[in-house]
Structure formats: structure tokens, C-alpha cells
Design a protein around this motif. Sequence first.
Motif, PDB file in Angstrom:
ATOM      1  N   ASP A   3       0.941  -1.067   0.001  1.00  0.00           N
ATOM      2  CA  ASP A   3      -0.125   0.184  -0.012  1.00  0.00           C
ATOM      3  C   ASP A   3       0.829   1.212  -0.105  1.00  0.00           C
ATOM      4  OD1 ASP A   3      -2.075  -1.391   0.142  1.00  0.00           O
ATOM      5  OD2 ASP A   3      -2.574  -1.300   2.202  1.00  0.00           O
ATOM      6  N   GLN A   4       2.125   0.952  -0.495  1.00  0.00           N
ATOM      7  CA  GLN A   4       2.894   2.403  -0.419  1.00  0.00           C
ATOM      8  C   GLN A   4       3.314   2.663  -1.879  1.00  0.00           C
ATOM      9  OE1 GLN A   4       3.489   4.329   2.343  1.00  0.00           O
ATOM     10  NE2 GLN A   4       2.183   2.926   3.181  1.00  0.00           N
ATOM     11  N   ASP A   5       2.940   3.764  -2.504  1.00  0.00           N
ATOM     12  CA  ASP A   5       3.152   3.631  -3.935  1.00  0.00           C
ATOM     13  C   ASP A   5       4.197   4.793  -3.903  1.00  0.00           C
ATOM     14  OD1 ASP A   5       3.491   4.245  -6.624  1.00  0.00           O
ATOM     15  OD2 ASP A   5       1.367   4.443  -6.866  1.00  0.00           O
ATOM     16  N   PHE A   6       5.619   4.961  -4.258  1.00  0.00           N
ATOM     17  CA  PHE A   6       6.643   5.723  -4.133  1.00  0.00           C
ATOM     18  C   PHE A   6       7.122   6.112  -5.511  1.00  0.00           C
ATOM     19  CE2 PHE A   6       8.831   5.686   0.145  1.00  0.00           C
ATOM     20  CZ  PHE A   6       7.333   5.712   0.931  1.00  0.00           C
ATOM     21  N   SER A  11       8.644   1.591  -6.438  1.00  0.00           N
ATOM     22  CA  SER A  11       7.620   0.699  -6.176  1.00  0.00           C
ATOM     23  C   SER A  11       7.175  -0.110  -7.410  1.00  0.00           C
ATOM     24  CB  SER A  11       6.442   1.360  -5.735  1.00  0.00           C
ATOM     25  OG  SER A  11       6.396   2.150  -4.669  1.00  0.00           O
ATOM     26  N   THR A  21      -1.072  -4.735  -5.999  1.00  0.00           N
ATOM     27  CA  THR A  21      -0.762  -3.429  -5.044  1.00  0.00           C
ATOM     28  C   THR A  21       0.640  -2.738  -5.192  1.00  0.00           C
ATOM     29  OG1 THR A  21      -2.239  -4.530  -3.385  1.00  0.00           O
ATOM     30  CG2 THR A  21      -0.948  -2.667  -2.578  1.00  0.00           C
ATOM     31  N   THR A  23       3.942  -1.506  -4.119  1.00  0.00           N
ATOM     32  CA  THR A  23       4.677  -1.956  -3.008  1.00  0.00           C
ATOM     33  C   THR A  23       6.363  -1.476  -3.175  1.00  0.00           C
ATOM     34  OG1 THR A  23       3.186  -3.934  -2.659  1.00  0.00           O
ATOM     35  CG2 THR A  23       5.369  -3.946  -1.511  1.00  0.00           C
ATOM     36  N   ILE A  24       6.787  -0.867  -2.083  1.00  0.00           N
ATOM     37  CA  ILE A  24       8.073  -0.503  -2.137  1.00  0.00           C
ATOM     38  C   ILE A  24       9.141  -1.684  -2.251  1.00  0.00           C
ATOM     39  CG2 ILE A  24       9.938   0.576  -0.749  1.00  0.00           C
ATOM     40  CD1 ILE A  24       7.637   1.998   0.751  1.00  0.00           C
TER      41      ILE A  24
END
Length: 89
Positions: A3-6, A11, A21, A23-24
Amino acid sequence: LPDQDFGRNDSIFVNFFGIQTATITGLSRIAGMTKAKIIPAIPTRETDNTVTLRFHPAWDNFPTENVEADTQRMNDFIEERVREHPEQY
């Protein structure tokens, strides 16, 4: 983590609870650069509001040459822990 979109550089999309999803990928990259062993630790908040930190066995063969497989492995591990204590997530 899940749930982390960098963005595209940091990501990728892998499965998390059946959903592709963002993901890092940092865990795989940092472990590869430092040759560090990955020893997962999961905090659990107890009913008295203290936190118990549980360490899991170090991951063998991590990272691999496949950042997508490494990132999926991380998500699978997290998903398993969430299923053990869904109220903690």
C-alpha cells in the motif's frame, strides 16, 4: 511495504490479499547492497497497551536476482501475519 506507492522508481505492483498493490522494493534492494540478513520482526499491541515484538527466523536466499519475487515474498509474509492478527492491521 504494501500500500505504499513511491512511484515507478521505487515501487512495483505485486499481489497483496488478492489485489495487485503498489509495494516498495526497498527491502530487496537494501539487503542486496548491504548483504544484510533479513530477520522479520512483528510488533503486536497487547490488551494492556504494551507492545510485544516477535522475531521470526532469518530468510534464506534473500534477496534473489528477481526483485518482483522478493517483493512478493515480503508481501506474502506480511499477509500471513495480518491473517494471524487481523485486528492489529
